[in-house]
Write an enzyme that holds these catalytic residues in place. Sequence first.
Site, PDB file in Angstrom:
ATOM      1  N   ARG A  23     -74.344  25.310 -26.153  1.00 16.48           N
ATOM      2  CA  ARG A  23     -73.996  26.551 -26.706  1.00 16.48           C
ATOM      3  C   ARG A  23     -73.367  27.499 -25.653  1.00 16.48           C
ATOM      4  NH1 ARG A  23     -78.922  28.985 -29.027  1.00 16.48           N
ATOM      5  NH2 ARG A  23     -79.858  27.733 -27.148  1.00 16.48           N
ATOM      6  N   ASN A  41     -78.135  26.557 -32.430  1.00 17.07           N
ATOM      7  CA  ASN A  41     -78.753  25.636 -32.813  1.00 17.07           C
ATOM      8  C   ASN A  41     -79.199  25.559 -34.306  1.00 17.07           C
ATOM      9  OD1 ASN A  41     -78.671  24.497 -30.215  1.00 17.07           O
ATOM     10  ND2 ASN A  41     -80.514  25.334 -29.507  1.00 17.07           N
TER      11      ASN A  41
END
Length: 96
Positions: A23, A41
């Site tokens: 990320r 996520n």
Amino acid sequence: MKHAEHICKCYHIFGKVQGVYFRASTREQAVRLGISGYARNLGDGSVEVMACSRDVRQIELLANWLHDGPKWARVERVQTIHCTENIQNLLNFTVR
């Protein structure tokens, strides 16, 4: 002169993509490309990415990068999905 509308694409990335700086690395790439959106996520171990820009080429560059991700990731599959988020709230790229 009319300004181009924002184009948003959403992706679902599968593989070893959590706990490998995916990320944050996606955010770095997006900021470098001038893309707003987010990376988050999901409960099944995958990552969802929304990428918005007025330049579809920048989104395509990020989409190509998602197939590899950072060096610690092992991307098995990238799926384009329907975007459900309201793009009006996305002024930058965030990690969720």
